[in-house]
Design a protein around this motif. Structure first.
Motif, mmCIF file in Angstrom:
data_model
loop_
_atom_site.group_PDB
_atom_site.id
_atom_site.type_symbol
_atom_site.label_atom_id
_atom_site.label_comp_id
_atom_site.label_asym_id
_atom_site.label_seq_id
_atom_site.Cartn_x
_atom_site.Cartn_y
_atom_site.Cartn_z
ATOM 1 N N LYS A 215 -3.124 7.624 33.507
ATOM 2 C CA LYS A 215 -2.182 8.611 32.991
ATOM 3 C C LYS A 215 -1.668 9.462 34.134
ATOM 4 O O LYS A 215 -2.449 9.992 34.923
ATOM 5 C CB LYS A 215 -2.849 9.494 31.932
ATOM 6 C CG LYS A 215 -1.903 10.524 31.303
ATOM 7 C CD LYS A 215 -2.632 11.351 30.241
ATOM 8 C CE LYS A 215 -1.708 12.375 29.599
ATOM 9 N NZ LYS A 215 -2.421 13.196 28.574
ATOM 10 N N LEU A 216 -0.362 9.575 34.224
ATOM 11 C CA LEU A 216 0.284 10.380 35.254
ATOM 12 C C LEU A 216 1.181 11.403 34.579
ATOM 13 O O LEU A 216 2.110 11.036 33.863
ATOM 14 C CB LEU A 216 1.107 9.491 36.194
ATOM 15 C CG LEU A 216 2.001 10.209 37.210
ATOM 16 C CD1 LEU A 216 1.177 11.068 38.156
ATOM 17 C CD2 LEU A 216 2.842 9.203 37.990
ATOM 18 N N THR A 217 0.886 12.675 34.798
ATOM 19 C CA THR A 217 1.720 13.759 34.284
ATOM 20 C C THR A 217 2.416 14.426 35.451
ATOM 21 O O THR A 217 1.772 14.795 36.436
ATOM 22 C CB THR A 217 0.874 14.795 33.527
ATOM 23 O OG1 THR A 217 0.198 14.159 32.445
ATOM 24 C CG2 THR A 217 1.753 15.913 32.981
ATOM 25 N N VAL A 218 3.730 14.565 35.361
ATOM 26 C CA VAL A 218 4.519 15.215 36.400
ATOM 27 C C VAL A 218 5.156 16.462 35.801
ATOM 28 O O VAL A 218 5.910 16.382 34.835
ATOM 29 C CB VAL A 218 5.603 14.284 36.957
ATOM 30 C CG1 VAL A 218 6.365 14.975 38.078
ATOM 31 C CG2 VAL A 218 4.992 12.981 37.456
ATOM 32 N N VAL A 219 4.822 17.617 36.367
ATOM 33 C CA VAL A 219 5.356 18.902 35.915
ATOM 34 C C VAL A 219 6.449 19.331 36.884
ATOM 35 O O VAL A 219 6.260 19.286 38.106
ATOM 36 C CB VAL A 219 4.247 19.969 35.853
ATOM 37 C CG1 VAL A 219 4.804 21.290 35.322
ATOM 38 C CG2 VAL A 219 3.093 19.490 34.983
ATOM 39 N N PHE A 220 7.582 19.747 36.363
ATOM 40 C CA PHE A 220 8.735 20.070 37.206
ATOM 41 C C PHE A 220 8.787 21.576 37.452
ATOM 42 O O PHE A 220 8.938 22.373 36.520
ATOM 43 C CB PHE A 220 10.016 19.561 36.562
ATOM 44 C CG PHE A 220 9.970 18.086 36.294
ATOM 45 C CD1 PHE A 220 9.928 17.182 37.343
ATOM 46 C CD2 PHE A 220 9.910 17.590 35.004
ATOM 47 C CE1 PHE A 220 9.853 15.818 37.113
ATOM 48 C CE2 PHE A 220 9.836 16.232 34.755
ATOM 49 C CZ PHE A 220 9.806 15.339 35.811
ATOM 50 N N VAL A 221 8.644 21.946 38.742
ATOM 51 C CA VAL A 221 8.619 23.354 39.157
ATOM 52 C C VAL A 221 9.545 23.495 40.357
ATOM 53 O O VAL A 221 9.137 23.238 41.502
ATOM 54 C CB VAL A 221 7.190 23.809 39.519
ATOM 55 C CG1 VAL A 221 7.174 25.306 39.805
ATOM 56 C CG2 VAL A 221 6.204 23.457 38.413
ATOM 57 N N PRO A 222 10.805 23.880 40.167
ATOM 58 C CA PRO A 222 11.772 23.871 41.266
ATOM 59 C C PRO A 222 11.460 24.856 42.391
ATOM 60 O O PRO A 222 11.733 24.564 43.552
ATOM 61 C CB PRO A 222 13.099 24.239 40.578
ATOM 62 C CG PRO A 222 12.884 23.933 39.135
ATOM 63 C CD PRO A 222 11.437 24.173 38.870
ATOM 64 N N ASP A 223 10.908 26.028 42.066
ATOM 65 C CA ASP A 223 10.721 27.058 43.074
ATOM 66 C C ASP A 223 9.478 26.776 43.921
ATOM 67 O O ASP A 223 8.373 26.588 43.385
ATOM 68 C CB ASP A 223 10.589 28.433 42.412
ATOM 69 C CG ASP A 223 10.523 29.547 43.431
ATOM 70 O OD1 ASP A 223 11.585 29.924 43.957
ATOM 71 O OD2 ASP A 223 9.404 30.025 43.723
ATOM 72 N N ASP A 224 9.647 26.774 45.238
ATOM 73 C CA ASP A 224 8.554 26.423 46.144
ATOM 74 C C ASP A 224 7.377 27.387 46.015
ATOM 75 O O ASP A 224 6.214 26.970 45.958
ATOM 76 C CB ASP A 224 9.051 26.421 47.593
ATOM 77 C CG ASP A 224 9.994 25.272 47.900
ATOM 78 O OD1 ASP A 224 9.924 24.249 47.192
ATOM 79 O OD2 ASP A 224 10.799 25.388 48.840
ATOM 80 N N ASN A 225 7.651 28.687 45.990
ATOM 81 C CA ASN A 225 6.568 29.668 45.920
ATOM 82 C C ASN A 225 5.799 29.571 44.612
ATOM 83 O O ASN A 225 4.568 29.655 44.592
ATOM 84 C CB ASN A 225 7.132 31.078 46.107
ATOM 85 C CG ASN A 225 7.558 31.350 47.538
ATOM 86 O OD1 ASN A 225 6.793 31.179 48.470
ATOM 87 N ND2 ASN A 225 8.801 31.761 47.709
#
Length: 514
Positions: A215-225
């Motif tokens: 299982k691979l979950t990818v969470v999208f978080v654009p801001d680097d900090n």
């Protein structure tokens, strides 16, 4: 100049990274290592290969006829053996594997290859990848296991293009935007909550074997900090971070900081126009910018100065004499001679037009923001005012022909893939140079390696005589990962990377839990 990073964020990360014992965050995945949670800065806009997904040849959902290997070479994937060129270079024949099925249970065959590439070539279908396959005129099935591609002219890099993910022929009877994401790859999509996350599950029937990370979950978080803070809080098992944020983690608490060389160049595009299109402005800014200073001070040494769009990751094609020296006096002289004279405010002008332009960068991207700021400071020192604009990606494309962009791109696989679309006439920023076009065309069509190398070196000599952008540096990619798995293998990254593509996870299907 603004601070390189928010001071409080860096301090908090350094303090947290130094913690030991019971304060160590638990792994985000399952205890047995069969699940992995990664964070990515960029969410795909599509999962359709014909609309740009997996264009560099690494995709968890699809397989191409060939794949790019760790050393940058091409090897068979859905093909049973390497593609075979005709003696005149005008066709390539591919034998297909027989032991492949799509994740919906249907059998893979030559009809799927033909349908995918014919959809690519059909202008009515609207594939965004069609321009990259310039010169491909057709594809046909020769027998139950063989397809043949025909070209209008020889193209030495053509095998690299056969990484395109193959779709089931049955899926292509609808508009491309509506195609169901079904492939032959090691994973299948089970959930996509747009703007938040994507969940993939292992393909138990994959011809390469079922992945042990199921299982691979990818969470999208654009801001680097924000991504760095959430990684430290234990939400993720891995992510990409800018070098200065990654360094705060050290190699403690079961975490490891990885650095990849890349062919990912950062450059300032200079669109046609009264300021950025002026040859003296372009040449002067190429001399004004302190590339080594940008790498040392803003990238923490995680990169290399570059002068042309042919990356150092392709050393056999690099013309070492084609470079711009950091020479502020030369930049000032060029501007004076061209009639760009300083005004009372220190900003140059000519015929009432101030030497001023806007430089866009994607908001939330720390590396590009820092490089844009550093470039603007160097430009100001010679009397050119650069106004920075951090924008969302949705706002940038419409402005490429008018405003400069802190651009990223590059390929370690072949110079044709690295530079043709960026420099050849017809590029989004309007750069046109007949000598550059001629060298690009020769490099694309020549088959002899020595002749190709000569063509690309000539390209660089022509480019530095009349540049169309200000290439700054190749940036190394830095990642933070938990050391809970075996199988990591370092690669030279292209521009594209992330949880669903290149980077540490490019061969994720071969990883095993520790």
């Amino acid at each position: 100049m603004r601070p390189l990073l928010p001071t409080l964020v860096v301090a908090a990360l350094l303090a947290a990274a130094g913690c030991t014992g019971d304060t160590t965050p638990s792994a985000a995945g399952t205890p047995d290592g069969s699940a992995l949670v990664l964070a990515d800065a960029v969410e795909p806009t599509t999962l359709n290969p014909l609309l740009g997904y997996g264009r560099e040849g690494v995709s968890k959902i699809y397989d191409g006829l060939v794949e790019h290997r760790a050393d940058g070479s091409v090897g068979p994937r859905l093909a049973a053996e390497p593609p075979t060129p005709a003696a005149d270079g005008l066709s390539w024949t591919v034998q297909l594997r027989r032991d492949v099925a799509f994740t919906d249970g249907t059998t893979f065959g030559p009809e799927d290859v033909v349908a995918t590439y014919r959809a690519l070539l059909d202008p009515a279908a609207g594939s965004t990848e069609r321009a990259a396959y310039d010169g491909l005129t057709g594809v046909e099935q020769l027998d139950a296991d063989t397809v043949r591609f025909t070209l209008a002219r020889p193209r030495a890099a053509f095998p690299h293009l056969l990484v395109l993910g193959i779709l089931p022929s049955e899926a292509l009877g609808v508009p491309l935007a509506d195609v169901t994401p079904v492939g032959t790859g090691p994973y299948r999509l089970v959930e996509w909550a747009r703007g938040d996350r994507m969940v993939l599950e292992a393909n138990a029937a994959h011809f390469g074997g079922e992945p042990e990370i199921r299982k691979l979950t990818v969470v999208f978080v654009p801001d680097d900090n924000t991504r760095a803070q959430r990684m430290q809080a234990g939400e993720f098992d891995g992510t990409e971070l800018p070098p200065r944020l990654a360094a705060a983690f050290g190699n403690a608490n079961g975490m490891r900081v990885l650095t990849h060389r890349s062919a990912d160049l950062r450059a300032v595009t200079m669109p046609a126009g009264p300021v950025t299109g002026d040859g003296a402005i372009r040449m002067a800014l190429n001399h004004a910018v302190n590339r080594k200073g940008l790498v040392d001070n803003l990238l923490g040494g995680k990169g290399a100065p570059e002068s042309t769009p042919v990356p150092a990751a392709l050393p056999e094609f690099v013309e070492t004499a084609a470079e711009f020296t950091h020479d502020r006096a030369q930049a000032e002289l060029l501007l004076d001679q061209a009639g760009w004279l300083r005004g009372p405010d220190g900003v140059r002008a000519r015929d009432g037009v101030p030497a001023r332009f806007t430089l866009m960068y994607p908001i939330g991207d720390v590396v590009r923001a820092d490089l844009a700021t550093g470039f603007a400071a160097d430009a100001k020192a010679v009397g050119v005012e650069v106004q920075l604009a951090g924008l969302g990606w949705d706002a940038i494309p419409a402005r490429l022909g008018a405003d400069a962009l802190l651009h990223g791109g590059g390929s370690p696989f072949d110079p044709d893939l690295a530079v043709h679309q960026r420099l050849h006439t017809g590029n989004p920023w309007g750069y046109a140079n007949p000598q550059v076009d001629a060298a690009l065309d020769a490099g694309r069509s020549l088959l002899d390696p020595a002749q190709r190398a000569a063509a690309y070196k000539q390209l660089q000599r022509a480019y530095v005589a009349a540049p169309g952008m200000v290439v700054l540096a190749s940036v190394q990619h830095t990642y933070v990962v938990r050391e809970n798995w075996n199988g990591y293998q370092e690669v030279v990254d292209p521009y594209t990377r992330g949880a669903l593509s290149w980077g540490p996870w490019w061969n994720l299907e071969k990883w095993t839990p520790r």
